[in-house]
Design a protein around this motif. Structure first.
Motif, PDB file in Angstrom:
ATOM      1  N   ALA A 138       0.828  -1.210   0.000  1.00  6.49           N
ATOM      2  CA  ALA A 138       0.000   0.000   0.000  1.00  6.49           C
ATOM      3  C   ALA A 138       0.862   1.259   0.000  1.00  6.49           C
ATOM      4  O   ALA A 138       0.569   2.235  -0.707  1.00  6.49           O
ATOM      5  CB  ALA A 138      -0.926  -0.006   1.210  1.00  6.49           C
ATOM      6  N   ALA A 139       1.933   1.234   0.769  1.00  2.48           N
ATOM      7  CA  ALA A 139       2.844   2.380   0.813  1.00  2.48           C
ATOM      8  C   ALA A 139       3.528   2.584  -0.535  1.00  2.48           C
ATOM      9  O   ALA A 139       3.700   3.725  -0.997  1.00  2.48           O
ATOM     10  CB  ALA A 139       3.886   2.182   1.909  1.00  2.48           C
ATOM     11  N   LEU A 140       3.904   1.497  -1.187  1.00  2.00           N
ATOM     12  CA  LEU A 140       4.545   1.585  -2.499  1.00  2.00           C
ATOM     13  C   LEU A 140       3.574   2.118  -3.548  1.00  2.00           C
ATOM     14  O   LEU A 140       3.954   2.910  -4.417  1.00  2.00           O
ATOM     15  CB  LEU A 140       5.084   0.214  -2.913  1.00  2.00           C
ATOM     16  N   ASP A 141       2.319   1.674  -3.471  1.00  2.00           N
ATOM     17  CA  ASP A 141       1.308   2.183  -4.408  1.00  2.00           C
ATOM     18  C   ASP A 141       1.108   3.690  -4.210  1.00  2.00           C
ATOM     19  O   ASP A 141       0.978   4.446  -5.180  1.00  2.00           O
ATOM     20  CB  ASP A 141      -0.018   1.451  -4.213  1.00  2.00           C
ATOM     21  N   ASP A 142       1.089   4.101  -2.960  1.00  2.41           N
ATOM     22  CA  ASP A 142       0.933   5.521  -2.663  1.00  2.41           C
ATOM     23  C   ASP A 142       2.133   6.312  -3.180  1.00  2.41           C
ATOM     24  O   ASP A 142       1.985   7.397  -3.761  1.00  2.41           O
ATOM     25  CB  ASP A 142       0.782   5.712  -1.152  1.00  2.41           C
TER      26      ASP A 142
END
Length: 331
Positions: A138-142
């Motif tokens: 999720a952090a990488l997608d953000d």
């Protein structure tokens, strides 16, 4: 993106997950164990898993004078045991595949530590890995702009270039120096040469890990192992992988000895010494990790075996092995 530790509480050992949350550093209990000794290998494995999973997606791939990102395919291995073998089959780059191998080893160590523990503990640990993978994705997608406003808020914060992990794995795997040295080593390799170099590095890293309590150094950039057991009378063992692109090169086992620089000094009382090769075994085929680990364990159990092997004539096998001496440096 998480650092793990254990904490004594009411007669039990709590395993804690500590991470950067929206309001600062947060610690949460993952599970509890009856004895501290049972928590030690789990905490160690979890820290290595978190670091090996997080750091590759937190640094730039700067090979070939460009700025790129490393793959994130290794993240699936945190929760899907069926894909863990894929950690051992890639050829993206020496450093990334080296980290994938170490991640595979850490996951295997975690599974071994969980075998004798209650199912409730195993489920809690696997649930923690699922949270770690989900939050990191999720952090990488953000970070990449792939998330949407409807996505839930990320509980564990991650920052590119500043991963919140415990780096120390005993081998400097994740250091900038190791990555840069391995990048320099593969510079100019063709795809096939890089694939071969990755395969050779896997053999050496695996053998090193299987070496048990023996002191042995893994020299990542030159792709070799060096072992000098205590009380070996100055003898040492080197295992060298061939340099890709040299068609006539082969794996080589070498036994050398430290010689005092001052001829009037005896070994052990010397002030300085230089290592000199004594014999070499050029191998007709690449050795397995088990074969190399056997050499390491043999000289660890019997250090003076190196002195015995050093007397082996050309054309004769080293005692207890199938490796033939192909060169003597004193003849």
């Amino acid at each position: 993106m998480t650092i793990y530790s254990q904490h004594a509480s009411r007669g039990k050992a709590q395993i804690l997950a500590t991470f950067q949350g929206p309001g600062g550093v947060v610690s949460k209990t993952v599970t509890s164990l009856g004895e501290s000794r049972l928590a030690v290998p789990i905490v160690d494995a979890l820290n290595r898993i978190s670091a090996f999973a997080t750091v590759p997606v937190s640094v730039h791939d700067r090979r070939a004078r460009r700025v790129d990102y490393y793959p994130r395919k290794h993240l699936s291995a945190l929760t899907d045991a069926a894909v863990r073998t894929e950690l051992l089959s890639g050829a993206h780059s020496l450093w990334y595949e080296y980290v994938c191998l170490r991640l595979h080893q850490a996951l295997a160590d975690l599974e071994s530590a969980l075998v004798a523990l209650p199912d409730t503990v195993s489920r809690a640990i696997r649930s923690e890995l699922a949270v770690e993978e989900h939050e990191l994705r999720a952090a990488l997608d953000d970070f990449s702009g792939a998330s949407s406003e409807d996505d839930p808020e990320i509980e564990r914060h991650w920052e590119f270039g500043h991963p919140f992990v415990k780096y120390d794995d005993g081998m400097e795997t994740l250091s900038d120096e190791t990555r840069e040295q391995l990048d320099r080593r593969e510079a100019g390799f063709t795809a096939d040469e890089r694939k071969k170099a990755v395969a050779d590095l896997r053999v050496l890293v695996t053998a090193h890990a299987q070496g048990g309590d023996m002191w042995a150094a893994l020299d990542d950039p030159s792709c070799q192992l060096f072992a000098e057991p205590y009380d070996s009378d100055g003898f040492y063992l080197t295992v060298q992988a061939p340099e890709p692109g040299h068609d006539d090169a082969s794996w080589e086992i070498e036994i050398g000895r430290w010689e005092p620089d001052d001829p009037d000094e005896e070994y052990g009382d010397h002030t300085s010494a230089t290592g000199n090769p004594v014999i070499a075994c050029a191998l007709p085929a690449a050795p397995s990790a088990d074969e190399i680990a056997y050499l390491l364990k043999s000289v660890n159990e019997k250090p003076l075996l190196l002195a015995e092997w050093a007397e082996t004539p050309v054309g004769t096998v080293l005692a207890g092995t199938a490796m033939v001496v192909t060169k003597r440096y004193d003849s």
